[in-house]
Design a protein around this motif. Structure first.
Motif, PDB file in Angstrom:
ATOM      1  N   ARG A 128      11.371  16.201 -26.500  1.00 22.37           N
ATOM      2  CA  ARG A 128      11.550  16.568 -25.091  1.00 22.37           C
ATOM      3  C   ARG A 128      13.014  16.463 -24.694  1.00 22.37           C
ATOM      4  NH1 ARG A 128       7.458  16.479 -20.996  1.00 22.37           N
ATOM      5  NH2 ARG A 128       8.234  15.892 -18.958  1.00 22.37           N
ATOM      6  N   ALA A 129      13.732  15.468 -25.298  1.00 18.97           N
ATOM      7  CA  ALA A 129      15.144  15.263 -24.944  1.00 18.97           C
ATOM      8  C   ALA A 129      16.072  16.109 -25.832  1.00 18.97           C
ATOM      9  CB  ALA A 129      15.491  13.789 -25.083  1.00 18.97           C
ATOM     10  N   GLY A 130      15.489  16.880 -26.743  1.00 19.08           N
ATOM     11  CA  GLY A 130      16.308  17.700 -27.643  1.00 19.08           C
ATOM     12  C   GLY A 130      16.872  16.876 -28.786  1.00 19.08           C
ATOM     13  N   GLY A 131      16.253  15.763 -29.089  1.00 14.73           N
ATOM     14  CA  GLY A 131      16.713  14.920 -30.197  1.00 14.73           C
ATOM     15  C   GLY A 131      15.768  14.990 -31.376  1.00 14.73           C
ATOM     16  N   SER A 132      15.894  14.010 -32.288  1.00 11.06           N
ATOM     17  CA  SER A 132      15.023  14.011 -33.459  1.00 11.06           C
ATOM     18  C   SER A 132      14.705  12.573 -33.859  1.00 11.06           C
ATOM     19  CB  SER A 132      15.702  14.728 -34.623  1.00 11.06           C
ATOM     20  OG  SER A 132      16.832  13.989 -35.035  1.00 11.06           O
ATOM     21  N   ILE A 133      13.664  12.424 -34.677  1.00  8.85           N
ATOM     22  CA  ILE A 133      13.297  11.094 -35.185  1.00  8.85           C
ATOM     23  C   ILE A 133      12.902  11.239 -36.649  1.00  8.85           C
ATOM     24  CG2 ILE A 133      10.939  11.322 -34.246  1.00  8.85           C
ATOM     25  CD1 ILE A 133      10.975   8.231 -33.927  1.00  8.85           C
ATOM     26  N   GLU A 134      13.368  10.310 -37.462  1.00  9.26           N
ATOM     27  CA  GLU A 134      13.048  10.344 -38.897  1.00  9.26           C
ATOM     28  C   GLU A 134      12.670   8.945 -39.344  1.00  9.26           C
ATOM     29  OE1 GLU A 134      16.156  11.909 -41.384  1.00  9.26           O
ATOM     30  OE2 GLU A 134      16.426  13.578 -39.980  1.00  9.26           O
ATOM     31  N   ALA A 187      11.270  -0.116 -44.208  1.00  9.12           N
ATOM     32  CA  ALA A 187      11.356   1.203 -43.576  1.00  9.12           C
ATOM     33  C   ALA A 187      12.507   1.232 -42.580  1.00  9.12           C
ATOM     34  CB  ALA A 187      10.044   1.508 -42.866  1.00  9.12           C
ATOM     35  N   ILE A 188      13.112   2.411 -42.417  1.00  7.22           N
ATOM     36  CA  ILE A 188      14.167   2.546 -41.411  1.00  7.22           C
ATOM     37  C   ILE A 188      13.884   3.794 -40.576  1.00  7.22           C
ATOM     38  CG2 ILE A 188      15.732   3.637 -43.127  1.00  7.22           C
ATOM     39  CD1 ILE A 188      18.024   2.315 -41.368  1.00  7.22           C
ATOM     40  N   VAL A 189      13.865   3.570 -39.249  1.00  4.28           N
ATOM     41  CA  VAL A 189      13.621   4.667 -38.311  1.00  4.28           C
ATOM     42  C   VAL A 189      14.967   5.071 -37.724  1.00  4.28           C
ATOM     43  CG1 VAL A 189      12.383   5.383 -36.233  1.00  4.28           C
ATOM     44  CG2 VAL A 189      11.405   3.637 -37.710  1.00  4.28           C
ATOM     45  N   THR A 190      15.262   6.371 -37.748  1.00  3.07           N
ATOM     46  CA  THR A 190      16.524   6.858 -37.178  1.00  3.07           C
ATOM     47  C   THR A 190      16.219   7.834 -36.052  1.00  3.07           C
ATOM     48  OG1 THR A 190      17.444   6.704 -39.389  1.00  3.07           O
ATOM     49  CG2 THR A 190      18.760   7.899 -37.749  1.00  3.07           C
ATOM     50  N   VAL A 191      16.632   7.446 -34.837  1.00 11.64           N
ATOM     51  CA  VAL A 191      16.419   8.310 -33.671  1.00 11.64           C
ATOM     52  C   VAL A 191      17.772   8.894 -33.264  1.00 11.64           C
ATOM     53  CG1 VAL A 191      15.792   8.349 -31.227  1.00 11.64           C
ATOM     54  CG2 VAL A 191      14.441   7.014 -32.841  1.00 11.64           C
ATOM     55  N   THR A 192      17.860  10.207 -33.191  1.00 10.26           N
ATOM     56  CA  THR A 192      19.106  10.843 -32.754  1.00 10.26           C
ATOM     57  C   THR A 192      18.836  11.544 -31.432  1.00 10.26           C
ATOM     58  OG1 THR A 192      19.543  11.216 -35.076  1.00 10.26           O
ATOM     59  CG2 THR A 192      20.992  12.328 -33.530  1.00 10.26           C
ATOM     60  N   LEU A 193      19.643  11.195 -30.421  1.00 11.00           N
ATOM     61  CA  LEU A 193      19.448  11.785 -29.088  1.00 11.00           C
ATOM     62  C   LEU A 193      20.775  12.344 -28.588  1.00 11.00           C
ATOM     63  CD1 LEU A 193      17.280   8.998 -27.440  1.00 11.00           C
ATOM     64  CD2 LEU A 193      16.502  11.287 -28.019  1.00 11.00           C
ATOM     65  N   PRO A 194      20.742  13.450 -27.852  1.00  6.72           N
ATOM     66  CA  PRO A 194      21.993  13.933 -27.267  1.00  6.72           C
ATOM     67  C   PRO A 194      22.443  12.968 -26.161  1.00  6.72           C
ATOM     68  CG  PRO A 194      20.155  15.217 -26.471  1.00  6.72           C
ATOM     69  CD  PRO A 194      19.604  14.273 -27.489  1.00  6.72           C
ATOM     70  N   VAL A 195      23.749  12.850 -25.972  1.00  3.81           N
ATOM     71  CA  VAL A 195      24.263  11.953 -24.937  1.00  3.81           C
ATOM     72  C   VAL A 195      24.373  12.743 -23.633  1.00  3.81           C
ATOM     73  CG1 VAL A 195      26.308  10.651 -24.219  1.00  3.81           C
ATOM     74  CG2 VAL A 195      25.469  10.469 -26.564  1.00  3.81           C
ATOM     75  N   SER A 196      23.950  12.122 -22.516  1.00  8.75           N
ATOM     76  CA  SER A 196      24.067  12.781 -21.207  1.00  8.75           C
ATOM     77  C   SER A 196      25.540  12.992 -20.895  1.00  8.75           C
ATOM     78  CB  SER A 196      23.469  11.905 -20.114  1.00  8.75           C
ATOM     79  OG  SER A 196      22.097  11.793 -20.323  1.00  8.75           O
ATOM     80  N   ARG A 197      25.882  14.101 -20.217  1.00 13.56           N
ATOM     81  CA  ARG A 197      27.295  14.400 -19.953  1.00 13.56           C
ATOM     82  C   ARG A 197      28.007  13.270 -19.242  1.00 13.56           C
ATOM     83  NH1 ARG A 197      27.558  20.834 -18.681  1.00 13.56           N
ATOM     84  NH2 ARG A 197      26.668  21.390 -20.688  1.00 13.56           N
ATOM     85  N   ALA A 198      27.282  12.719 -18.256  1.00 10.73           N
ATOM     86  CA  ALA A 198      27.902  11.642 -17.472  1.00 10.73           C
ATOM     87  C   ALA A 198      28.130  10.397 -18.318  1.00 10.73           C
ATOM     88  CB  ALA A 198      27.021  11.292 -16.284  1.00 10.73           C
ATOM     89  N   GLY A 199      27.346  10.303 -19.393  1.00 13.57           N
ATOM     90  CA  GLY A 199      27.395   9.085 -20.185  1.00 13.57           C
ATOM     91  C   GLY A 199      28.364   9.148 -21.350  1.00 13.57           C
ATOM     92  N   ARG A 200      29.003  10.300 -21.533  1.00 15.17           N
ATOM     93  CA  ARG A 200      29.906  10.417 -22.681  1.00 15.17           C
ATOM     94  C   ARG A 200      31.168   9.603 -22.442  1.00 15.17           C
ATOM     95  NH1 ARG A 200      29.546  16.667 -24.616  1.00 15.17           N
ATOM     96  NH2 ARG A 200      27.309  16.602 -24.974  1.00 15.17           N
TER      97      ARG A 200
END
Lengths: 226, 465
Positions: B435-441, B450-463
């Protein structure tokens, strides 16, 4: 009677097992298809309650493999799957009965008892042996119309023997079919129960119902009426 | 089906209209051509007849001083009219109702006489008496000669009638052939449609018919139908699997609750037994409630996102969750380590972010051995934020990896309900990331666990970089 429950949902299996134990059955439990299959083929169970969606090995495969070993143990399938095809498929695979989840515990007990009765070649809920009458629903025993008070284990031994009148039932067989794995087996426990049973059944003026055959086992005699 | 919207009909109508228009234009061209030919001949005839009258004046016996007209040798044309006058206006000869016309010499004109159309030719000539002598006298002669031209139109009709009839027959024959041919040529569309019509929720197989794949115009349509059916099948199967699994899960949970309560009613029990039994039944009921809650959450997350995109400080949500999970971790004798934790905002609703963190941390704790550790890190590299959660448990079986995010998936029994999950936690995590345009592996760490890797885009204001 000894039953095997093959069900991966621990809570459900616990509830069924407790209900069956309270109804006088010895119950063993397997949490996956592989263990369940391994236990089922030992042929020490009087009925098997089998879930379909199991980890390791599906319930249907457990059933098919069991029937391939020529086992005649009645199997009641518990299923959450819908559809006529599934039921037809199950019965064709060798299931004797099925119950759809969520089921009624009372109905499950009744069906299991009926399955065991049929498997033992008895159609009525009341077993008549000589001048003795065993009501398998109320779990009461009468001889010549007189009710005899038995302990749960004594009743279970008598019921087991009554399903095989005139046959010699070994002590080992009684142990296997009346106690589950959790029970600590003592070989003389059966002898003690049989002795008590024989004493309680021996009313004045009657012939002994249970014969002991040395080193071979016990036999319920049908010719005991005087 | 609406008859007017048939391609066959439209094609037949268009081709027939074009054919008809071409036939009409051709007939008009033929008529014009024939008209010119016939009128040229008619005019030549008028001119010849007028010249004959001039000759008849020139060759007539003199009746000096006047000149005369000898019409005896002029062939008579039916309905022809003429008037021959000399220079002084004396009529030398006339026949028929010739109107008073002023026509330029050597020219033609159409005139109506008594309702009939006539074409007239005017000719000026001379009659020379005693030519070549000094006493030669020159007389002017005016000839006006006309004939009805209705005959000409008759000739034109006669000449073109066969042509028009032949054209009409050809048009009819080609129309019939056209209908047959177009229907035959468009038959691959019908074959394709009937093949597509066989697809339903039970029978999903669709193979584009060969006849349709041979046509350049139909090939893209056939391929598109094939791809669409495959996509629909996959989606339908997914839905079906979800419904089946959800039904199985709910029925199992219901069976547990029902059997727990029925067990209590099977015989008379002590107050303690009732109390304990009700407590267990309540726990079973809570589990059913959790399953339903998680199914509803997953359904909500799979709905299209709101127009207003949310944002939350992921590092704060993560820290809060680590704090909340501390007691559960110490209960399981597991150490929770969260470092580094970069300050980063992501386009995820704060409640969903909390759900994501909590699901992953609890999952890692459940699969950690006693005295193990769960290592959590949140890094930001400008446009993306990466959250990693690693446990030191048994890791992920290779055969389970493709199915881990499927709802209700249970691979290894130790990862099923016994460890507390409903089989929806990871599906919910994936839905949040998608939903956020990210991914999970999820993978296995080189050093185990086990290792979970969540990649999410950063909000513009939060960069920050």
């Amino acid at each position: 009677m000894r039953l095997l429950i093959i069900e991966d949902e621990k809570r459900l299996a616990e509830n069924i097992a407790q209900a069956l134990r309270e109804a006088g059955f010895a119950v063993d439990y397997a949490a996956d298809g592989i263990t369940g299959s391994h236990m089922a083929v030992q042929d020490i169970f009087d009925a098997i309650i089998l879930d379909l969606m199991l980890p390791g090995k599906s319930g249907k495969r457990v059933l098919t493999e069991l029937r391939q070993t020529k086992s005649r143990t009645p199997v009641l399938v518990l299923t959450a799957l819908e559809g006529k095809e599934t039921i037809v498929d199950l019965l064709n695979s060798g299931a004797d009965d099925y119950l759809a989840k969520p089921f009624d515990l009372g109905e499950l007990l009744a069906r299991v008892k009926a399955l065991i009765r049929r498997a033992k070649g008895v159609s009525s809920t009341i077993i008549q042996v000589a001048d003795m009458e065993i009501d398998t629903v109320r779990q009461t025993v009468k001889r010549r119309g007189q009710e005899i008070d038995l302990s749960p284990m004594e009743y279970r031994i008598l019921q087991y023997l009554s399903y095989r009148p005139r046959a010699i039932v070994s002590k080992q067989e009684l142990l296997e079919h009346l106690y589950d794995f959790e029970w600590e087996h003592h070989s003389n426990v059966i002898e003690a129960h049989i002795s008590n049973l024989r004493r309680k059944l021996n009313l004045q003026g009657t012939e002994p119902l249970i014969e002991t055959l040395r080193h071979r086992g016990y036999r319920l005699s049908e010719e005991a009426s005087s | 089906m609406n008859q007017g919207s048939s391609i066959t009909r439209r094609l037949i109508t268009a081709v027939l209209l074009l054919e008809g228009l071409a036939a009409v234009l051709l007939i008009v061209a033929v008529i014009v051509n024939e008209h010119q030919d016939e009128y040229s001949a008619f005019d030549a005839n008028l001119r010849a007849s007028a010249n004959a009258f001039l000759g008849a004046v020139q060759e007539a016996e003199d009746s000096s001083p006047n000149i005369g007209l000898d019409v005896r040798r002029i062939p008579r044309t039916p309905h022809a009219v003429y008037r021959v006058t000399d220079g002084e206006g004396h009529v030398l000869g006339a026949e028929g109702p010739v109107p008073d016309l002023t026509i330029e010499p050597d020219s033609f004109r159409r005139v109506k006489i008594n309702g009939h159309s006539y074409r007239f030719f005017a000719l000026d000539g001379e009659r020379v008496v005693d030519p070549g002598t000094p006493s030669a006298v020159i007389h002017q002669v005016h000839i006006l000669y006309g004939q009805p031209d209705g005959r000409v139109w008759h000739e034109i009709w006669e000449a073109t009638r066969f042509f028009m009839l032949a054209t009409a027959i050809l048009l009819g024959v080609t129309a019939v052939l056209l209908v047959w041919m177009i229907r035959r040529l468009l038959s691959p569309i019908h074959v394709l449609a009937s093949e597509a019509d066989k697809v339903n929720s039970v029978h999903w197989s669709f193979t584009a018919p060969e006849v349709a794949m041979h046509l350049a115009e139909l090939r893209p349509l056939a391929s598109a139908i094939e791809r669409t059916v495959n996509r629909l099948q996959s989606s339908f199967e997914q839905q079906k699997r979800f419904t089946r699994d959800a039904a199985h899960e709910l029925k199992t949970d219901l069976a547990i609750v029902k059997s727990s309560l029925q067990l209590l009613t099977m015989k008379e029990r002590s107050v303690e037994e009732y109390g304990k039994g009700l407590g267990i039944a309540l726990e079973d009921f809570t589990r059913l409630e959790e399953t339903v809650q998680q199914m509803l959450t997953l359904a909500r997350l799979e709905q299209p996102a709101d127009a207003v995109s949310p944002t939350c400080a992921l590092h704060q949500v993560l820290q809060d969750n680590v704090t909340q999970s501390a007691s559960f971790a110490s209960l399981n004798k597991v150490t929770l380590m969260a470092s580094p934790v970069a300050a980063v905002s992501v386009p995820v609703d704060a409640r969903d972010a909390a759900l994501l963190c909590s699901n992953l941390i609890v999952n890692a704790l459940q699969h950690s051995p006693d005295h193990g550790a769960v290592e959590i890190a949140l890094r930001s590299d400008g446009p993306t934020a990466t959250l990693t959660i690693r446990d030191h448990g048994e890791g992920i079986a290779e055969e389970d990896r493709p199915h881990l995010f499927e709802p209700f998936y249970r691979g290894d029994p130790s990862r099923s309900r016994k460890s507390g999950g409903t089989g929806l936690g990871l599906s919910i995590c994936k839905a949040i990331c998608d939903r956020a345009g990210g991914s999970i592996e999820i993978g296995n760490h080189r050093a185990g666990g086990a290792i979970v890797t969540v990649t999410l885009p950063v909000s513009r204001a939060g960069r920050t970089g």
